[in-house]
Design an enzyme around this catalytic site. Structure first.
Site, short mmCIF file in Angstrom:
data_model
loop_
_atom_site.label_atom_id
_atom_site.label_comp_id
_atom_site.label_asym_id
_atom_site.label_seq_id
_atom_site.Cartn_x
_atom_site.Cartn_y
_atom_site.Cartn_z
CE LYS A 14 23.79 74.28 52.96
NZ LYS A 14 24.58 75.40 52.50
CG HIS A 38 26.53 74.62 57.50
ND1 HIS A 38 26.01 73.49 56.91
CD2 HIS A 38 27.22 75.26 56.53
CE1 HIS A 38 26.41 73.44 55.65
NE2 HIS A 38 27.14 74.50 55.39
CB SER A 40 30.21 74.48 54.99
OG SER A 40 31.27 75.03 54.24
#
Ligand SMILES: *Cc1c(COP(=O)(O)O)cnc(C)c1O
Length: 392
Positions: free
Chosen positions: A242, A210, A182
């Site tokens: 995300k 991610h 991250s």
């Protein structure tokens, strides 16, 4: 003996942070699309969000949210095991299983809770949890709370992981890694780690917060990009807040594993299910993430444009091919000054400081989104080119 005052002690620790330039501050953003907004009437373009595909403000996602709220209400009214598990949750679980190629999935209210729940359900005292040094805090905290022995290995170093595993060859072991890191944006050596776990009889867990939506065939994530299935990576976790632009998280794996979580994961059992409307909106976001491949293509154009421009400026790029493009500036002061410089030019970039990153590696965590235009990236590069040279 005088009893120590807890609030006073906390205030002292906060003062210490402020003195070291490590104080964390809240900023209130009035956002008007995925990457633009105002802070105190100062217009900013954000290069710090995790909305990699720009879906948070997609009209179809918002419409799905609104429509589902009309049908299902504003909240779920209960935990999953009482009356909180509703049709949109079941549909979301199926959509996620189909996307990730896993037998079953389970929705959690946040990634933090998913990681706490998985670790607490799988691990107990006497077990080992082997983790990459740069793993997300929720994985570290999950292992600590589980009572297992936490052993950390050098970043993305399978040899170092093997040495940690060898210290307790008889202990039941979970090896956990971020798929995409991250704060650094690089991808874990998933093939090597899968082979190591296979050889050692350890269980591999990947947190793909991610990677999902960004990497792999139809955005199915870093695990899918590496061509690894449920046998290689039996515990897969990712978040919905995300690239999917909504919120929440899920865990994917075999039907037996998921049923085990329903039985034992306390952060799944003892909490209110996410609002069903959010689950419905996320289903729409998944369809868009899978079908609108142009979002990933555009994102990669922006990543290449940013990297080329930054290289020309001699900026300290990291080896990242993902939308996370950190510039490591060293001290917290440097990172803070650089962030302030960018803010004055209408650019919101977060300075990430210890303890989130190691000491001496404070950085600007620049993230790109499919909602950015090429001119946004050029604006960022131009502002970076005017960074006082002592900050680079
Ligand atoms: C954001 C993140 C989480 C936590 O997810 P939330 O839904 O925000 O709680 C967990 N792991 C990683 C790697 C993350 O980046």
């Amino acid at each position: 003996m005088q009893r120590p005052d807890l609030l006073w002690r906390l205030a002292e620790a906060s003062h210490r942070r402020a003195r070291e330039n490590l104080r964390r501050r809240l900023k209130t953003l009035d956002a008007f699309d995925a990457v633009h907004g105002h802070i105190d009437r100062h217009r900013v373009t954000c290069f710090c969000s995790n909305d990699y595909l720009g879906l948070s403000h997609h009209r179809a996602v918002i419409r799905a949210l609104r429509r589902a709220a009309m049908e299902w209400g504003a909240g779920s009214t209960g935990s999953h095991l009482t009356c909180g598990h509703q049709r949109p949750h079941a549909q979301l679980e199926e959509a996620l299983a189909a996307w990730t190629g896993r037998e079953r999935t389970l929705i959690f209210s946040s990634g933090m809770m998913a990681n706490l729940g998985v670790m607490q359900a799988l691990l107990t005292r006497g077990d080992t949890c082997v983790q990459d040094k740069l793993n997300h805090a929720s994985l570290i905290d999950g292992a600590r709370a589980s009572g297992a022995t936490l052993r950390r290995f050098r970043h993305a170093d399978t040899g170092s992981a093997a040495r940690q595993l060898a210290l307790q060859p008889d202990a039941a072991t979970l090896l956990a890694t971020d798929g995409v890191f991250s704060m650094d944006g690089d991808v874990a050596p998933l093939h090597e780690l899968a082979a190591l776990c296979h050889r050692e009889g350890a269980t591999l867990m990947v947190d793909d917060a991610h990677g999902l939506g960004v990497l792999g065939h139809d955005g199915a994530g870093s695990v899918s990009a590496a061509g690894l299935g449920q046998d290689d990576i039996p515990v897969l976790m990712a978040t919905l807040g995300k690239a999917l632009g909504t919120g929440g998280a899920f865990v994917a794996g075999s039907a037996a594993f998921i049923d085990g979580l329903v039985q034992f994961a306390r952060s799944y059992i003892y909490t209110t299910a996410m609002p069903p409307a959010l689950a419905a909106a996320t289903c729409t976001a998944i369809t868009l993430a899978r079908e609108e491949a142009w979002r990933r293509d555009h994102l990669h154009v922006l990543i290449a444009r940013f990297r080329q421009g930054a290289r020309q400026l001699g900026l300290p790029l990291m080896a990242s091919a993902t939308p996370i493009q950190p510039l490591v500036l060293g001290t917290s002061e440097h990172a803070m000054h650089a962030a302030r410089h960018l803010y004055r030019q209408g650019l919101l970039v977060t300075a990430i400081r210890p303890p989130t990153v190691p000491r001496g590696q404070a950085r600007l965590r620049i993230t790109l989104s499919a909602a950015h235009r090429e001119t946004d990236v050029d604006h960022l590069l131009e502002a970076l080119s005017r960074l006082p040279s002592r900050l680079q």
